[in-house]
Every structure is written in C-alpha cells, then in structure tokens.
Write a protein that holds these residues in place. Structure first.
Motif, PDB file in Angstrom:
ATOM      1  N   ASN A  36       0.826  -1.203   0.000  1.00  0.00           N
ATOM      2  CA  ASN A  36       0.000   0.000   0.000  1.00  0.00           C
ATOM      3  C   ASN A  36       0.863   1.257   0.000  1.00  0.00           C
ATOM      4  OD1 ASN A  36      -1.841   2.115   1.712  1.00  0.00           O
ATOM      5  ND2 ASN A  36      -3.029   0.809   0.341  1.00  0.00           N
ATOM      6  N   GLN A  37       1.972   1.245   0.732  1.00  0.00           N
ATOM      7  CA  GLN A  37       2.889   2.386   0.742  1.00  0.00           C
ATOM      8  C   GLN A  37       3.498   2.595  -0.642  1.00  0.00           C
ATOM      9  OE1 GLN A  37       5.704   1.497   3.824  1.00  0.00           O
ATOM     10  NE2 GLN A  37       4.262   1.959   5.468  1.00  0.00           N
ATOM     11  N   LEU A  38       3.873   1.501  -1.313  1.00  0.00           N
ATOM     12  CA  LEU A  38       4.411   1.620  -2.670  1.00  0.00           C
ATOM     13  C   LEU A  38       3.390   2.261  -3.597  1.00  0.00           C
ATOM     14  CD1 LEU A  38       6.159  -1.844  -3.146  1.00  0.00           C
ATOM     15  CD2 LEU A  38       7.279   0.376  -2.891  1.00  0.00           C
ATOM     16  N   ILE A  39       2.152   1.810  -3.493  1.00  0.00           N
ATOM     17  CA  ILE A  39       1.084   2.339  -4.337  1.00  0.00           C
ATOM     18  C   ILE A  39       0.914   3.843  -4.111  1.00  0.00           C
ATOM     19  CG2 ILE A  39      -1.438   2.302  -4.652  1.00  0.00           C
ATOM     20  CD1 ILE A  39      -1.196  -0.802  -4.285  1.00  0.00           C
ATOM     21  N   LYS A  40       1.087   4.276  -2.872  1.00  0.00           N
ATOM     22  CA  LYS A  40       0.970   5.706  -2.543  1.00  0.00           C
ATOM     23  C   LYS A  40       2.224   6.495  -2.921  1.00  0.00           C
ATOM     24  CE  LYS A  40      -2.351   5.098   1.155  1.00  0.00           C
ATOM     25  NZ  LYS A  40      -2.610   5.220   2.601  1.00  0.00           N
ATOM     26  N   GLY A  41       3.289   5.793  -3.325  1.00  0.00           N
ATOM     27  CA  GLY A  41       4.485   6.474  -3.803  1.00  0.00           C
ATOM     28  C   GLY A  41       5.575   6.705  -2.779  1.00  0.00           C
ATOM     29  N   LYS A  42       5.393   6.232  -1.578  1.00  0.00           N
ATOM     30  CA  LYS A  42       6.408   6.373  -0.532  1.00  0.00           C
ATOM     31  C   LYS A  42       6.578   5.031   0.142  1.00  0.00           C
ATOM     32  CE  LYS A  42       6.448  11.026  -0.419  1.00  0.00           C
ATOM     33  NZ  LYS A  42       7.375  11.758  -1.091  1.00  0.00           N
ATOM     34  N   PRO A  43       7.644   4.348  -0.056  1.00  0.00           N
ATOM     35  CA  PRO A  43       8.837   4.641  -0.824  1.00  0.00           C
ATOM     36  C   PRO A  43       8.675   4.219  -2.280  1.00  0.00           C
ATOM     37  CG  PRO A  43       9.120   2.535   0.258  1.00  0.00           C
ATOM     38  CD  PRO A  43       7.748   3.065   0.644  1.00  0.00           C
ATOM     39  N   GLU A  48      15.437  -4.400  -7.491  1.00  0.00           N
ATOM     40  CA  GLU A  48      15.264  -5.836  -7.274  1.00  0.00           C
ATOM     41  C   GLU A  48      13.792  -6.197  -7.080  1.00  0.00           C
ATOM     42  OE1 GLU A  48      16.870  -9.385  -4.316  1.00  0.00           O
ATOM     43  OE2 GLU A  48      17.419  -7.319  -3.905  1.00  0.00           O
ATOM     44  N   PHE A  49      13.078  -5.426  -6.276  1.00  0.00           N
ATOM     45  CA  PHE A  49      11.653  -5.662  -6.051  1.00  0.00           C
ATOM     46  C   PHE A  49      10.892  -5.508  -7.359  1.00  0.00           C
ATOM     47  CE2 PHE A  49       7.327  -4.760  -4.851  1.00  0.00           C
ATOM     48  CZ  PHE A  49       7.099  -5.537  -3.717  1.00  0.00           C
ATOM     49  N   ALA A  50      11.191  -4.458  -8.119  1.00  0.00           N
ATOM     50  CA  ALA A  50      10.495  -4.192  -9.378  1.00  0.00           C
ATOM     51  C   ALA A  50      10.727  -5.312 -10.391  1.00  0.00           C
ATOM     52  CB  ALA A  50      10.934  -2.846  -9.955  1.00  0.00           C
ATOM     53  N   ILE A  51      11.945  -5.822 -10.463  1.00  0.00           N
ATOM     54  CA  ILE A  51      12.234  -6.919 -11.402  1.00  0.00           C
ATOM     55  C   ILE A  51      11.433  -8.158 -11.029  1.00  0.00           C
ATOM     56  CG2 ILE A  51      14.038  -8.550 -12.116  1.00  0.00           C
ATOM     57  CD1 ILE A  51      16.009  -6.132 -11.969  1.00  0.00           C
ATOM     58  N   ASN A  52      11.417  -8.496  -9.741  1.00  0.00           N
ATOM     59  CA  ASN A  52      10.660  -9.674  -9.299  1.00  0.00           C
ATOM     60  C   ASN A  52       9.158  -9.477  -9.470  1.00  0.00           C
ATOM     61  OD1 ASN A  52      12.603 -11.723  -8.306  1.00  0.00           O
ATOM     62  ND2 ASN A  52      13.290  -9.998  -7.074  1.00  0.00           N
ATOM     63  N   ALA A  53       8.668  -8.284  -9.191  1.00  0.00           N
ATOM     64  CA  ALA A  53       7.246  -7.981  -9.376  1.00  0.00           C
ATOM     65  C   ALA A  53       6.871  -8.057 -10.853  1.00  0.00           C
ATOM     66  CB  ALA A  53       6.921  -6.604  -8.809  1.00  0.00           C
ATOM     67  N   LEU A  57       4.067 -10.447 -12.439  1.00  0.00           N
ATOM     68  CA  LEU A  57       2.901  -9.846 -13.101  1.00  0.00           C
ATOM     69  C   LEU A  57       2.988  -9.894 -14.627  1.00  0.00           C
ATOM     70  CD1 LEU A  57       2.460  -6.750 -10.766  1.00  0.00           C
ATOM     71  CD2 LEU A  57       1.099  -8.854 -10.781  1.00  0.00           C
ATOM     72  N   ASN A  58       4.083 -10.463 -15.132  1.00  0.00           N
ATOM     73  CA  ASN A  58       4.280 -10.586 -16.580  1.00  0.00           C
ATOM     74  C   ASN A  58       4.157  -9.224 -17.272  1.00  0.00           C
ATOM     75  OD1 ASN A  58       4.886 -12.034 -18.911  1.00  0.00           O
ATOM     76  ND2 ASN A  58       2.728 -12.302 -19.407  1.00  0.00           N
ATOM     77  N   CYS A  59       4.938  -8.277 -16.761  1.00  0.00           N
ATOM     78  CA  CYS A  59       4.969  -6.939 -17.351  1.00  0.00           C
ATOM     79  C   CYS A  59       6.411  -6.441 -17.313  1.00  0.00           C
ATOM     80  CB  CYS A  59       4.023  -5.989 -16.604  1.00  0.00           C
ATOM     81  SG  CYS A  59       4.485  -5.623 -14.902  1.00  0.00           S
ATOM     82  N   SER A  60       6.614  -5.230 -17.712  1.00  0.00           N
ATOM     83  CA  SER A  60       7.939  -4.608 -17.718  1.00  0.00           C
ATOM     84  C   SER A  60       8.124  -3.766 -16.458  1.00  0.00           C
ATOM     85  CB  SER A  60       8.063  -3.711 -18.954  1.00  0.00           C
ATOM     86  OG  SER A  60       9.215  -2.912 -18.871  1.00  0.00           O
TER      87      SER A  60
END
Length: 75
Positions: A36-43, A48-53, A57-60
């Motif tokens: 939820n914090q990520l969705i709100k933009g902080k932090p 590494e998290f983005a690559i795994n996500a 989610l089969n996206c870029s």
C-alpha cells in the motif's frame, strides 16, 4: 535531461491481473502495508523488487511508474 519516477502504477497492474494487494504481498514476501505504501508512492520500489514484481505480473519494470522528463538531473 533525465527521467524521474512519477506516479506509481502498481495498483493498475494488479487490477489488470485481478490480483489483490494481499495476494501480491504474500507472493513478494512483504506486508500488505508495504504494498500500500508503494502504491501511494512512498517509498519507491527497489530495482530488485520491481524486477521480481514484473516477472510475477508478466509486465515490464517500466510499467510500474509514469516517467517524467527533467532538465535537472538532481531533482
């Protein structure tokens, strides 16, 4: 000129895949509160998290944030 990360688009990616924040958090090994914090933009997501996500989610990685141009790289 440089790119800056704008608004987080994670919630849109989750909705596209019909995945709840809780299910995503479980898969990623983090709390729903953190998602939820990520969705709100902080932090911002770590690379590494983005690559795994993105893999899950089969996206870029680029699909998680709007990108903004900046003439000042230090912003």
């Amino acid at each position: 000129m440089a790119f800056l990360l704008g608004d987080c688009q994670l919630l849109d990616r989750l909705k596209e895949k019909n995945i709840t924040q809780a299910d995503f958090a479980r898969h990623m090994g983090c709390s729903r509160s953190y998602v939820n914090q990520l969705i709100k933009g902080k932090p911002k997501m770590s690379l590494e998290f983005a690559i795994n996500a993105a893999h899950f989610l089969n996206c870029s990685v680029n699909d998680f944030y709007t990108l903004q141009w900046s003439s000042n790289r230090n912003e």
